[in-house]
Design a protein around this motif. Structure first.
Motif, PDB file in Angstrom:
ATOM      1  N   GLU A  13     -10.626  -8.357 -10.911  1.00  0.00           N
ATOM      2  CA  GLU A  13     -11.118  -9.744 -10.797  1.00  0.00           C
ATOM      3  C   GLU A  13      -9.978 -10.746 -10.960  1.00  0.00           C
ATOM      4  OE1 GLU A  13     -12.660  -7.370 -12.561  1.00  0.00           O
ATOM      5  OE2 GLU A  13     -14.406  -7.188 -11.217  1.00  0.00           O
ATOM      6  N   GLU A  14      -9.115 -10.501 -11.959  1.00  0.00           N
ATOM      7  CA  GLU A  14      -7.970 -11.403 -12.184  1.00  0.00           C
ATOM      8  C   GLU A  14      -7.063 -11.430 -10.962  1.00  0.00           C
ATOM      9  OE1 GLU A  14      -6.375 -11.581 -16.673  1.00  0.00           O
ATOM     10  OE2 GLU A  14      -6.651  -9.537 -15.936  1.00  0.00           O
ATOM     11  N   ARG A  15      -6.841 -10.225 -10.394  1.00  0.00           N
ATOM     12  CA  ARG A  15      -5.958 -10.143  -9.221  1.00  0.00           C
ATOM     13  C   ARG A  15      -6.556 -10.912  -8.041  1.00  0.00           C
ATOM     14  NH1 ARG A  15      -5.070  -4.873 -11.387  1.00  0.00           N
ATOM     15  NH2 ARG A  15      -6.533  -3.846  -9.990  1.00  0.00           N
ATOM     16  N   GLN A  16      -7.890 -10.764  -7.846  1.00  0.00           N
ATOM     17  CA  GLN A  16      -8.548 -11.470  -6.742  1.00  0.00           C
ATOM     18  C   GLN A  16      -8.466 -12.993  -6.927  1.00  0.00           C
ATOM     19  OE1 GLN A  16      -8.522  -8.680  -4.641  1.00  0.00           O
ATOM     20  NE2 GLN A  16      -9.977 -10.063  -3.693  1.00  0.00           N
ATOM     21  N   MET A  17      -8.630 -13.451  -8.176  1.00  0.00           N
ATOM     22  CA  MET A  17      -8.553 -14.899  -8.454  1.00  0.00           C
ATOM     23  C   MET A  17      -7.161 -15.427  -8.146  1.00  0.00           C
ATOM     24  SD  MET A  17     -10.819 -15.297 -11.911  1.00  0.00           S
ATOM     25  CE  MET A  17     -10.070 -16.834 -12.408  1.00  0.00           C
ATOM     26  N   PHE A  18      -6.153 -14.662  -8.549  1.00  0.00           N
ATOM     27  CA  PHE A  18      -4.760 -15.046  -8.288  1.00  0.00           C
ATOM     28  C   PHE A  18      -4.539 -15.172  -6.772  1.00  0.00           C
ATOM     29  CE2 PHE A  18      -0.299 -14.567 -10.180  1.00  0.00           C
ATOM     30  CZ  PHE A  18       0.353 -15.008  -9.026  1.00  0.00           C
ATOM     31  N   LEU A  19      -5.009 -14.152  -6.025  1.00  0.00           N
ATOM     32  CA  LEU A  19      -4.844 -14.164  -4.568  1.00  0.00           C
ATOM     33  C   LEU A  19      -5.526 -15.377  -3.945  1.00  0.00           C
ATOM     34  CD1 LEU A  19      -5.421 -10.364  -3.821  1.00  0.00           C
ATOM     35  CD2 LEU A  19      -3.335 -11.625  -3.334  1.00  0.00           C
ATOM     36  N   GLU A  20      -6.765 -15.646  -4.388  1.00  0.00           N
ATOM     37  CA  GLU A  20      -7.508 -16.796  -3.844  1.00  0.00           C
ATOM     38  C   GLU A  20      -6.769 -18.099  -4.123  1.00  0.00           C
ATOM     39  OE1 GLU A  20     -11.566 -16.677  -5.270  1.00  0.00           O
ATOM     40  OE2 GLU A  20     -11.785 -14.641  -4.445  1.00  0.00           O
ATOM     41  N   ASP A  21      -6.184 -18.195  -5.319  1.00  0.00           N
ATOM     42  CA  ASP A  21      -5.444 -19.414  -5.700  1.00  0.00           C
ATOM     43  C   ASP A  21      -4.291 -19.698  -4.731  1.00  0.00           C
ATOM     44  OD1 ASP A  21      -7.045 -19.964  -7.789  1.00  0.00           O
ATOM     45  OD2 ASP A  21      -5.683 -19.247  -9.362  1.00  0.00           O
ATOM     46  N   GLY A  81      -4.237 -18.521  -1.622  1.00  0.00           N
ATOM     47  CA  GLY A  81      -4.753 -18.550  -0.248  1.00  0.00           C
ATOM     48  C   GLY A  81      -4.701 -17.230   0.494  1.00  0.00           C
ATOM     49  N   LEU A  82      -4.638 -16.085  -0.239  1.00  0.00           N
ATOM     50  CA  LEU A  82      -4.606 -14.768   0.417  1.00  0.00           C
ATOM     51  C   LEU A  82      -5.909 -14.008   0.183  1.00  0.00           C
ATOM     52  CD1 LEU A  82      -1.008 -13.541  -0.586  1.00  0.00           C
ATOM     53  CD2 LEU A  82      -1.720 -14.309   1.677  1.00  0.00           C
ATOM     54  N   SER A  83      -6.316 -13.224   1.172  1.00  0.00           N
ATOM     55  CA  SER A  83      -7.549 -12.439   1.002  1.00  0.00           C
ATOM     56  C   SER A  83      -7.254 -11.061   0.399  1.00  0.00           C
ATOM     57  CB  SER A  83      -8.253 -12.258   2.353  1.00  0.00           C
ATOM     58  OG  SER A  83      -7.361 -11.648   3.273  1.00  0.00           O
ATOM     59  N   GLU A  84      -6.013 -10.589   0.538  1.00  0.00           N
ATOM     60  CA  GLU A  84      -5.606  -9.303  -0.048  1.00  0.00           C
ATOM     61  C   GLU A  84      -4.110  -9.355  -0.327  1.00  0.00           C
ATOM     62  OE1 GLU A  84      -6.016  -5.986   2.648  1.00  0.00           O
ATOM     63  OE2 GLU A  84      -4.761  -6.917   4.175  1.00  0.00           O
ATOM     64  N   PRO A  85      -3.595  -8.461  -1.195  1.00  0.00           N
ATOM     65  CA  PRO A  85      -2.155  -8.471  -1.444  1.00  0.00           C
ATOM     66  C   PRO A  85      -1.384  -8.147  -0.159  1.00  0.00           C
ATOM     67  CG  PRO A  85      -3.303  -7.052  -3.036  1.00  0.00           C
ATOM     68  CD  PRO A  85      -4.285  -7.421  -1.978  1.00  0.00           C
ATOM     69  N   GLY A  86      -0.207  -8.756   0.000  1.00  0.00           N
ATOM     70  CA  GLY A  86       0.641  -8.458   1.157  1.00  0.00           C
ATOM     71  C   GLY A  86       1.052  -6.996   1.175  1.00  0.00           C
ATOM     72  N   SER A  87       1.129  -6.386  -0.029  1.00  0.00           N
ATOM     73  CA  SER A  87       1.540  -4.978  -0.098  1.00  0.00           C
ATOM     74  C   SER A  87       0.532  -4.071   0.610  1.00  0.00           C
ATOM     75  CB  SER A  87       1.709  -4.537  -1.555  1.00  0.00           C
ATOM     76  OG  SER A  87       0.544  -4.832  -2.297  1.00  0.00           O
ATOM     77  N   ALA A  88      -0.751  -4.470   0.630  1.00  0.00           N
ATOM     78  CA  ALA A  88      -1.770  -3.670   1.332  1.00  0.00           C
ATOM     79  C   ALA A  88      -1.482  -3.674   2.832  1.00  0.00           C
ATOM     80  CB  ALA A  88      -3.163  -4.229   1.050  1.00  0.00           C
ATOM     81  N   LYS A  89      -1.109  -4.844   3.355  1.00  0.00           N
ATOM     82  CA  LYS A  89      -0.738  -4.952   4.785  1.00  0.00           C
ATOM     83  C   LYS A  89       0.461  -4.057   5.075  1.00  0.00           C
ATOM     84  CE  LYS A  89       0.144  -9.337   5.288  1.00  0.00           C
ATOM     85  NZ  LYS A  89       0.459 -10.694   5.664  1.00  0.00           N
ATOM     86  N   LEU A  90       1.428  -4.082   4.145  1.00  0.00           N
ATOM     87  CA  LEU A  90       2.655  -3.324   4.350  1.00  0.00           C
ATOM     88  C   LEU A  90       2.375  -1.820   4.364  1.00  0.00           C
ATOM     89  CD1 LEU A  90       6.119  -4.006   2.942  1.00  0.00           C
ATOM     90  CD2 LEU A  90       5.233  -1.721   2.826  1.00  0.00           C
TER      91      LEU A  90
END
Length: 364
Positions: free
Chosen positions: A251-259, A261-270
């Motif tokens: 949940e904390e990670r998702q809140m950080f991402l939303e703050d 403006g990202l829907s998922e970590p860039g590392s997932a894309k990579l």
């Protein structure tokens, strides 16, 4: 199958590796803090697996994985053994694809090995070192082949023509993947050489947090510079990704991402990009005990896919029962897919499609 992270010192390679694998590669603000290559086995993020888990409710879930190798920073002269050149180049040679990290952020507190930020210059520095190493390999091979070609050996003459084209291209500053060679010539004479600049490459632009969503001018320059290379370019804020991995809860990670403006970590894309780069597909097995993603090369047949689970499955392969992922989701269970007549029985010639849900019948 392994993807190697390369780049100049201090561009964010080890920090990125830590984000991807949560392995603790030493990350410090000076060159050569990674001497032995670090290898991380990284889970491949896949929303299809989450959906199957939801439908099947298994005892456990096992994602597909990809191996990422963190290789210490290359410097000018690496091809001649400068820095820890020979060792680094040997480590790169053992990988199947390259993730080339480029510094695309300004920060006076992070030393740049060449004194200023210029991702195109950095790319060319590394390309040149890798090309010089490949040139050395090609010249050695060409010397041997020329002797055989002089005796009238037709095969050696064909090989000499291909190697001469490689030599010419490398001397002109081209990577092997960008040199025009016939498909047969590439398959027969180039692939066995395992040349470094023949490996597929993805350029990873390391940007600052304010550029994490849209990139920046440095990223645009990189895209322009590699437009003829048939290479993927992605950008992510490695420092920010590191901060995200430090957070305890999802949940904390998702809140950080939303703050930011990202829907998922860039590392997932990579990670998904590395999986594509290695030309890998995923198929699934889904039962009450486990839902699991299995990794296969693109174009694998049903028996080859079965062999990934166990060699006996491949040896004694009888047939595969196959459900398309979309059908599984649409009908909600294996039983309902069968009722709807959407389960297929496939034989030895079947080429597995990415996302197939499979069950194998075999007899040993």
């Amino acid at each position: 199958m392994k993807a190697g992270i390369v780049g100049l010192p201090n561009v964010g390679k080890s920090t990125l590796f830590n984000c991807l694998s949560n392995a603790k590669a030493q990350s410090a603000n000076f060159p050569f803090c990674t001497i032995e290559p670090n290898i991380g086995v990284v889970n491949v993020p896949d929303q299809r697996l989450e959906k199957l888990e939801e439908l099947v409710n298994p005892e456990r879930v096992l994602p597909a994985t990809v191996e990422i190798v963190d290789i210490a920073g290359l410097v000018k002269g690496a091809s001649k053994g400068e820095g820890l050149g020979n060792q680094f180049l040997g480590n790169i040679r053992e990988t199947d694809a390259i993730l080339h990290v480029l510094r695309c952020f300004d920060n006076d507190n992070v030393v740049h090995v060449d004194g200023s930020v210029d991702p195109i210059r950095d790319k060319e520095t590394i390309d040149m070192e890798l090309q010089l190493k490949d040139l050395e390999s090609v010249e050695k091979k060409l010397d041997k082949v020329k002797r055989a070609a002089k005796t009238g050996n037709k095969e050696a003459q064909k090989e000499e023509a291909v190697l001469s084209a490689l030599k010419e291209g490398l001397e002109a500053g081209k990577s092997v993947r960008a040199i025009e060679i016939s498909e047969d010539g590439r398959e027969e004479f180039v692939k066995p050489l395992q040349l470094i600049t023949d490996k597929p490459v993805m350029y990873v632009c390391n940007v600052d947090e304010s550029s994490a969503v849209d990139g920046n001018a440095y990223v645009e320059k990189v895209k322009e510079a590699v437009s003829d290379e048939n290479a993927e370019v992605i950008f992510l804020a490695v420092g920010t990704e590191a901060d995200i991995t430090e957070l305890e809860s999802y949940e904390e990670r998702q809140m950080f991402l939303e703050d930011i403006g990202l829907s998922e970590p860039g590392s997932a894309k990579l990670i998904r990009g590395a999986y594509r780069l290695l030309e890998l597909d995923t198929y699934f097995t889904a039962g009450e005990k486990e839902v699991r993603a299995w990794t296969i090369p693109v174009g694998a047949t049903a028996p080859q896919a079965a062999g990934v689970i166990h060699t006996d499955f491949e040896k004694g392969f009888i047939r595969a029962e196959v459900i398309a992922y979309d059908d599984y989701v649409k009908y909600g269970s294996e039983a309902k897919v069968k009722e709807a007549g959407r389960m297929r029985v496939e034989g030895k010639e079947y080429i597995v499609k990415d996302g197939d849900v499979m069950h194998f019948r075999f007899n040993v």
